[in-house]
Design a protein around this motif. Sequence first.
Motif, mmCIF file in Angstrom:
data_model
loop_
_atom_site.group_PDB
_atom_site.id
_atom_site.type_symbol
_atom_site.label_atom_id
_atom_site.label_comp_id
_atom_site.label_asym_id
_atom_site.label_seq_id
_atom_site.Cartn_x
_atom_site.Cartn_y
_atom_site.Cartn_z
ATOM 1 N N GLN A 55 0.828 -1.207 0.000
ATOM 2 C CA GLN A 55 0.000 0.000 0.000
ATOM 3 C C GLN A 55 0.862 1.255 0.000
ATOM 4 O O GLN A 55 0.501 2.261 -0.624
ATOM 5 C CB GLN A 55 -0.929 0.001 1.219
ATOM 6 C CG GLN A 55 -2.115 -0.943 1.088
ATOM 7 C CD GLN A 55 -3.054 -0.859 2.278
ATOM 8 O OE1 GLN A 55 -2.621 -0.669 3.408
ATOM 9 N NE2 GLN A 55 -4.334 -1.011 2.030
ATOM 10 N N GLN A 56 1.989 1.213 0.678
ATOM 11 C CA GLN A 56 2.855 2.392 0.767
ATOM 12 C C GLN A 56 3.533 2.731 -0.553
ATOM 13 O O GLN A 56 3.826 3.899 -0.814
ATOM 14 C CB GLN A 56 3.913 2.182 1.856
ATOM 15 C CG GLN A 56 3.348 2.268 3.273
ATOM 16 C CD GLN A 56 4.415 1.999 4.323
ATOM 17 O OE1 GLN A 56 5.249 1.114 4.174
ATOM 18 N NE2 GLN A 56 4.370 2.759 5.402
ATOM 19 N N SER A 63 -7.670 -0.380 -0.943
ATOM 20 C CA SER A 63 -8.133 -0.889 0.347
ATOM 21 C C SER A 63 -7.440 -2.200 0.689
ATOM 22 O O SER A 63 -7.042 -2.972 -0.204
ATOM 23 C CB SER A 63 -9.647 -1.108 0.324
ATOM 24 O OG SER A 63 -9.985 -2.217 -0.485
ATOM 25 N N SER A 64 -7.315 -2.459 1.974
ATOM 26 C CA SER A 64 -6.648 -3.685 2.436
ATOM 27 C C SER A 64 -7.384 -4.922 1.956
ATOM 28 O O SER A 64 -6.748 -5.915 1.562
ATOM 29 C CB SER A 64 -6.573 -3.686 3.968
ATOM 30 O OG SER A 64 -5.824 -2.600 4.431
ATOM 31 N N SER A 68 -5.821 -7.662 -0.489
ATOM 32 C CA SER A 68 -5.703 -9.034 0.036
ATOM 33 C C SER A 68 -6.305 -10.042 -0.924
ATOM 34 O O SER A 68 -5.707 -11.102 -1.199
ATOM 35 C CB SER A 68 -6.400 -9.149 1.399
ATOM 36 O OG SER A 68 -5.808 -8.302 2.344
ATOM 37 N N LEU A 69 -7.510 -9.723 -1.444
ATOM 38 C CA LEU A 69 -8.168 -10.626 -2.387
ATOM 39 C C LEU A 69 -7.367 -10.767 -3.672
ATOM 40 O O LEU A 69 -7.269 -11.864 -4.243
ATOM 41 C CB LEU A 69 -9.580 -10.111 -2.695
ATOM 42 C CG LEU A 69 -10.589 -10.176 -1.540
ATOM 43 C CD1 LEU A 69 -11.894 -9.487 -1.923
ATOM 44 C CD2 LEU A 69 -10.849 -11.620 -1.115
ATOM 45 N N SER A 70 -6.771 -9.658 -4.120
ATOM 46 C CA SER A 70 -5.958 -9.692 -5.340
ATOM 47 C C SER A 70 -4.726 -10.574 -5.159
ATOM 48 O O SER A 70 -4.384 -11.374 -6.039
ATOM 49 C CB SER A 70 -5.535 -8.265 -5.716
ATOM 50 O OG SER A 70 -4.698 -8.272 -6.849
ATOM 51 N N ALA A 317 -2.156 13.190 2.746
ATOM 52 C CA ALA A 317 -2.840 11.925 3.071
ATOM 53 C C ALA A 317 -2.101 10.726 2.496
ATOM 54 O O ALA A 317 -2.210 9.610 3.016
ATOM 55 C CB ALA A 317 -4.270 11.957 2.545
ATOM 56 N N ALA A 318 -1.319 10.946 1.410
ATOM 57 C CA ALA A 318 -0.575 9.839 0.803
ATOM 58 C C ALA A 318 0.467 9.273 1.765
ATOM 59 O O ALA A 318 0.849 8.107 1.666
ATOM 60 C CB ALA A 318 0.108 10.311 -0.481
ATOM 61 N N CYS A 319 0.919 10.096 2.713
ATOM 62 C CA CYS A 319 1.890 9.634 3.705
ATOM 63 C C CYS A 319 1.278 8.637 4.679
ATOM 64 O O CYS A 319 2.000 7.945 5.408
ATOM 65 C CB CYS A 319 2.453 10.829 4.489
ATOM 66 S SG CYS A 319 3.414 11.986 3.498
ATOM 67 N N TYR A 320 -0.051 8.580 4.703
ATOM 68 C CA TYR A 320 -0.740 7.676 5.624
ATOM 69 C C TYR A 320 -1.315 6.452 4.924
ATOM 70 O O TYR A 320 -2.153 5.761 5.488
ATOM 71 C CB TYR A 320 -1.842 8.437 6.367
ATOM 72 C CG TYR A 320 -1.285 9.275 7.497
ATOM 73 C CD1 TYR A 320 -1.168 8.756 8.782
ATOM 74 C CD2 TYR A 320 -0.845 10.575 7.269
ATOM 75 C CE1 TYR A 320 -0.632 9.509 9.809
ATOM 76 C CE2 TYR A 320 -0.310 11.346 8.299
ATOM 77 C CZ TYR A 320 -0.206 10.801 9.560
ATOM 78 O OH TYR A 320 0.326 11.550 10.588
ATOM 79 N N ARG A 321 -0.865 6.179 3.704
ATOM 80 C CA ARG A 321 -1.282 4.954 3.049
ATOM 81 C C ARG A 321 -0.729 3.760 3.823
ATOM 82 O O ARG A 321 0.437 3.736 4.188
ATOM 83 C CB ARG A 321 -0.773 4.909 1.605
ATOM 84 C CG ARG A 321 -1.529 5.831 0.677
ATOM 85 C CD ARG A 321 -0.972 5.754 -0.728
ATOM 86 N NE ARG A 321 -1.566 6.796 -1.564
ATOM 87 C CZ ARG A 321 -0.966 7.322 -2.619
ATOM 88 N NH1 ARG A 321 0.234 6.909 -2.958
ATOM 89 N NH2 ARG A 321 -1.577 8.243 -3.323
ATOM 90 N N GLY A 322 -1.581 2.786 4.037
ATOM 91 C CA GLY A 322 -1.159 1.618 4.812
ATOM 92 C C GLY A 322 -1.288 1.801 6.301
ATOM 93 O O GLY A 322 -0.823 0.969 7.076
ATOM 94 N N LEU A 323 -1.954 2.918 6.738
ATOM 95 C CA LEU A 323 -2.090 3.173 8.171
ATOM 96 C C LEU A 323 -2.884 2.069 8.865
ATOM 97 O O LEU A 323 -2.515 1.625 9.955
ATOM 98 C CB LEU A 323 -2.767 4.526 8.411
ATOM 99 C CG LEU A 323 -3.068 4.876 9.880
ATOM 100 C CD1 LEU A 323 -1.777 4.946 10.692
ATOM 101 C CD2 LEU A 323 -3.838 6.184 9.985
ATOM 102 N N GLY A 324 -3.965 1.610 8.205
ATOM 103 C CA GLY A 324 -4.791 0.559 8.808
ATOM 104 C C GLY A 324 -3.990 -0.695 9.118
ATOM 105 O O GLY A 324 -3.928 -1.133 10.278
ATOM 106 N N PRO A 325 -3.336 -1.301 8.101
ATOM 107 C CA PRO A 325 -2.522 -2.485 8.372
ATOM 108 C C PRO A 325 -1.377 -2.222 9.354
ATOM 109 O O PRO A 325 -1.054 -3.077 10.170
ATOM 110 C CB PRO A 325 -1.958 -2.856 6.987
ATOM 111 C CG PRO A 325 -2.960 -2.325 6.036
ATOM 112 C CD PRO A 325 -3.469 -1.048 6.662
ATOM 113 N N ARG A 326 -0.778 -1.013 9.269
ATOM 114 C CA ARG A 326 0.322 -0.728 10.193
ATOM 115 C C ARG A 326 -0.181 -0.620 11.627
ATOM 116 O O ARG A 326 0.462 -1.098 12.563
ATOM 117 C CB ARG A 326 1.052 0.560 9.799
ATOM 118 C CG ARG A 326 2.281 0.819 10.680
ATOM 119 C CD ARG A 326 3.181 1.891 10.115
ATOM 120 N NE ARG A 326 4.414 1.939 10.874
ATOM 121 C CZ ARG A 326 4.730 2.899 11.744
ATOM 122 N NH1 ARG A 326 3.894 3.878 11.972
ATOM 123 N NH2 ARG A 326 5.883 2.862 12.387
#
Length: 357
Positions: A55-56, A63-64, A68-70, A317-326
Amino acid sequence: MSLSAAEDNSASEIHIPADIDWHMLDKSKFFFFGAALFSGVSAALYPIVVLKTRQQVFPTQISSLKLSLSIMNHEGVRGFYRGFGTSLMGTIPARALYMTALEITKSSVGTATVRLGCSDTTATAIANAAAGLSSAMAAQLVWTPIDVVSQRLMVQDCNASSIKSSKNMIPSSSSCRYVNGIDGFRKILNADGPRGLYRGFGISILTYAPSNAVWWASYSVAHRLVWGCVGCYANEKDEKAVNGGGRGCGYTPNSKEMVAVQGVCAAMASGVSAMITMPLDTIKTRLQVLDGEENGRARPLTVMQTVKNLVKEGGFAACYRGLGPRWVSMALSATTMITTYELLKRLSTKNRESLTS
């Protein structure tokens, strides 16, 4: 060790096992059990790290769940463990350095701050912050080269196997293909020398050292606050027992309650650390994985170029890509780490009788 049940110096106390200092540990057991336990933790959490890393580096938000499905559809379960062998190879020495620096610093700084007249709470917070800072810096000496190679393996070929859209093509990922971790080390050394393996080392220190310092200090404060709340509840029960003709005797938590409190405190400390250091982690990942172009040749990106590219792609906001998984990764990792770490110290103690004193 006992903590007062409440801030008002109530008579009830929480009786929890004493802290285990560095000199109380059997070092051979400590490192042997540590390698086994933390390898298991790394294996369980690795798929979340793969999601966060991809994601980063993608130029648009994915989206996660979709990612994940991909990965599952195109690569199967193995796609979630790209570079795991390399990562595991570095986990053992990095954790050994981390735990050694952590325990030695915590013990020495804790003793020094108490001698300077600091309160127990303040001394514990300062010792934990210093220990987190030094342990992170020590671990990065080993972990940065491992991170560079494993992250490149994580994103290798994912343009071909992930979301089918030109907007989601990774910009200028390393053009060199790696067969495995050893091949990756060899090719990076041949192309860029040792500097190639330590790409992003400075920003890794800037990311992990303050994060660890904040995390350990927050954890020690949260630990006392949570036990204080538990103590208030125990004190009420003691008062009812005394008023009913019984005898208050304090509160001794069982092992499940100990683990639950450790997990809650670890999750609390992780939230703040994740939010504060996420932009630095995104920049670090891109520095280690992506290349720029100069006169038709691949060149490592600078920090400023990486920041400009991120802002151009999606603003701050691009700096926070992957915030959920992190966030999930940090919370789960911290919770399992601290409970495993406390278990490890109790398994490795030289004298088990000292735990009950």
